[in-house]
Design a protein around this motif. Structure first.
Motif, PDB file in Angstrom:
ATOM      1  N   ALA A  16       0.765  -1.239  -0.100  1.00  0.00           N
ATOM      2  CA  ALA A  16       0.076  -0.085   0.212  1.00  0.00           C
ATOM      3  C   ALA A  16       0.769   1.120   0.055  1.00  0.00           C
ATOM      4  N   TRP A  17       2.056   1.151   0.835  1.00  0.00           N
ATOM      5  CA  TRP A  17       2.641   2.519   0.845  1.00  0.00           C
ATOM      6  C   TRP A  17       3.481   2.537  -0.469  1.00  0.00           C
ATOM      7  N   THR A  18       3.864   1.660  -1.020  1.00  0.00           N
ATOM      8  CA  THR A  18       4.554   1.644  -2.348  1.00  0.00           C
ATOM      9  C   THR A  18       3.571   2.166  -3.530  1.00  0.00           C
ATOM     10  N   LEU A  19       2.424   1.804  -3.358  1.00  0.00           N
ATOM     11  CA  LEU A  19       1.297   2.317  -4.378  1.00  0.00           C
ATOM     12  C   LEU A  19       0.868   3.585  -4.035  1.00  0.00           C
ATOM     13  N   ALA A  20       1.028   4.097  -2.941  1.00  0.00           N
ATOM     14  CA  ALA A  20       0.795   5.206  -2.651  1.00  0.00           C
ATOM     15  C   ALA A  20       1.687   6.401  -2.935  1.00  0.00           C
ATOM     16  N   ASP A  21       3.003   5.793  -2.940  1.00  0.00           N
ATOM     17  CA  ASP A  21       4.364   6.524  -3.275  1.00  0.00           C
ATOM     18  C   ASP A  21       4.388   6.866  -4.814  1.00  0.00           C
ATOM     19  N   ARG A  22       3.632   6.043  -5.744  1.00  0.00           N
ATOM     20  CA  ARG A  22       3.678   6.111  -6.905  1.00  0.00           C
ATOM     21  C   ARG A  22       2.204   6.909  -7.282  1.00  0.00           C
ATOM     22  N   GLY A  23       1.555   7.699  -6.522  1.00  0.00           N
ATOM     23  CA  GLY A  23       0.337   8.147  -6.760  1.00  0.00           C
ATOM     24  C   GLY A  23      -0.977   7.754  -6.760  1.00  0.00           C
ATOM     25  N   TRP A  24      -1.118   6.550  -6.244  1.00  0.00           N
ATOM     26  CA  TRP A  24      -2.405   5.878  -6.145  1.00  0.00           C
ATOM     27  C   TRP A  24      -3.346   6.340  -4.839  1.00  0.00           C
ATOM     28  N   ALA A  25      -4.493   6.323  -4.839  1.00  0.00           N
ATOM     29  CA  ALA A  25      -5.193   6.477  -3.648  1.00  0.00           C
ATOM     30  C   ALA A  25      -5.299   5.021  -3.085  1.00  0.00           C
ATOM     31  N   VAL A  26      -5.160   4.863  -2.099  1.00  0.00           N
ATOM     32  CA  VAL A  26      -5.186   3.535  -1.328  1.00  0.00           C
ATOM     33  C   VAL A  26      -6.236   3.625  -0.144  1.00  0.00           C
ATOM     34  N   THR A  27      -6.837   2.430  -0.091  1.00  0.00           N
ATOM     35  CA  THR A  27      -7.581   1.943   1.082  1.00  0.00           C
ATOM     36  C   THR A  27      -7.048   0.719   1.600  1.00  0.00           C
ATOM     37  N   ILE A  28      -6.725   0.492   2.872  1.00  0.00           N
ATOM     38  CA  ILE A  28      -6.306  -0.604   3.448  1.00  0.00           C
ATOM     39  C   ILE A  28      -7.617  -1.347   4.465  1.00  0.00           C
ATOM     40  N   VAL A  29      -7.680  -2.581   4.034  1.00  0.00           N
ATOM     41  CA  VAL A  29      -8.825  -3.342   4.956  1.00  0.00           C
ATOM     42  C   VAL A  29      -8.248  -4.326   5.664  1.00  0.00           C
ATOM     43  N   ASP A  30      -8.403  -3.996   7.075  1.00  0.00           N
ATOM     44  CA  ASP A  30      -8.073  -5.038   8.203  1.00  0.00           C
ATOM     45  C   ASP A  30      -8.506  -4.658   9.516  1.00  0.00           C
ATOM     46  N   PRO A  31      -9.213  -5.541  10.080  1.00  0.00           N
ATOM     47  CA  PRO A  31      -9.916  -5.336  11.361  1.00  0.00           C
ATOM     48  C   PRO A  31      -8.515  -5.311  12.413  1.00  0.00           C
TER      49      PRO A  31
END
Length: 375
Positions: A16-31
């Protein structure tokens, strides 16, 4: 572009951090972000001492990821402001008695054949390096390139960076239009739409409805955390790994003076802590570092690691809207930089390492079956 990453262990968070660094909007799902297998892990970055017979294809992945770790850790520490507990002290792999020396010698020869730098030393030399080693230690292998990091600090740093993107719910199903994945359904009835879904759910991957069969299984491990009394600190300064009557055990010192003892490997129905497993760890490490029995036990943890049939990761496309990244077994911490990059490349549709991706493709077992059928 928006990606939903299912799973907030070290692989999911790093991806997720790598994608965000590439300009993606990211949602992480985990309880429970950061509380799965990564929470129990000792954090050995050990491409040499993790070499075992019959798993040579895994070594180049471990070596490539280990080579990426200094830059990965430096960038994460700088971005988060967190101390990751990253240490570059060597690893000492010990033979607990004479019977284990032959196995240790054969393993060191395999490690050398794969290009690793290792040095076989006597038990006396090993005790000079680490005076807490027991008198029965007959020989040891020094591995200067095998280091360690604290996985709990790594996941805490990643969670701090991605905190605004985390949804603390469980993903129960993939949403599909019949041709491709379009999002995920959560356990509270909410749906999250996305351009790409990235499933990094570890051993829970198969519990997500709509997820194609991925050959991942739960491999449980028991890990004990200890604190040495002040008069014994530091008990050891290097990561100590050992063979004790053929069984593997390790003791990893942390920068705060604590110690991590592990790890059992079991595939049973016991989801909690195994009394027999903890007993085995303490009994075996006593043969190598007797002073451990004078330490205080501060934490005992059991978690399921995601294993694949050949213990290589499972990274690949499920469909045009979904990527899976799981099956890291006991190598998830070490393989995090490489796994995150490969998974992000696939998600973003960027050119990746085709040779490596073919090695970790989830359908490689189906391909092998079809090949056998043709023969």
């Amino acid at each position: 572009m928006h990606a939903v990453v299912v799973g907030a262990g070290i692989i999911g968070l790093a991806t997720a951090w790598t994608l965000a660094d590439r300009g993606w909007a990211v949602t992480i799902v985990d309880p429970r972000p950061g509380e799965g297998a990564s929470y129990a892990a000792a954090g050995m970055l050990a491409p040499a001492s993790e070499v075992v017979w019959g798993q040579s294809p895994l070594h180049p992945l471990m070596r490539a990821s280990a080579d990426q770790y200094p830059a990965f850790a430096e960038r994460l520490a700088a971005a988060s402001g967190h101390d990751l507990g990253y240490t570059q002290t060597e690893t000492l792999v010990c033979a607990a008695d004479v019977a284990d020396v032959a196995s240790l010698r054969e393993l060191s020869e395999l490690q050398r054949s794969l290009g690793e730098t290792v040095e076989l030393v006597s038990g006396t030399s090993a005790r000079t390096l680490e005076p807490a080693l027991g008198p029965g230690v007959s020989a040891a292998v020094r591995i200067g390139g095998d280091h360690a990091i604290d996985p709990r600090r790594v996941t805490a740093a990643l969670i701090a960076l991605m905190s605004g993107s985390i949804v603390r719910r469980r993903a129960v199903a993939l949403i599909s239009d019949g041709r491709r994945t379009r999002g995920v359904a959560l356990d509270n009835g909410q749906n999250i739409q996305a351009d790409q879904v990235v499933v990094c759910a570890g051993a829970d991957t198969g519990s997500i409805e709509g997820m194609p069969d991925v050959p991942v299984r739960s491999v449980w491990g028991d890990v004990v955390r200890l604190c040495a009394p002040q008069r014994l600190q530091p008990l050891v300064t290097r990561t100590i790994r050992a063979l004790v009557r053929g069984r593997a055990v390790y003791l990893v010192p942390r920068t705060d003076g604590s110690l991590v003892l592990g790890a059992t490997t079991r595939e049973d129905e016991l989801a909690g802590i195994s009394a027999g497993g903890v007993h085995q760890l303490l009994r075996d490490i006593e043969q190598v570092v007797p002073g451990v029995l004078e330490c205080e036990i501060t934490d005992v943890t059991a978690r399921a690691r995601p294993g694949s049939p050949d213990d290589l990761p499972l990274i690949g496309r499920v469909d045009d809207g979904c990527v899976v990244s799981t099956g890291y077994f006991r190598h998830g911490i070490l393989l995090a930089p490489l796994g995150a990059r490969l998974t992000a490349d696939l998600t973003a549709g960027e050119a990746g390492d085709a040779g490596t991706l073919s090695m970790v493709a989830p359908d490689r077992f189906a391909s092998a079956t079809r090949k056998e059928e043709r023969v």
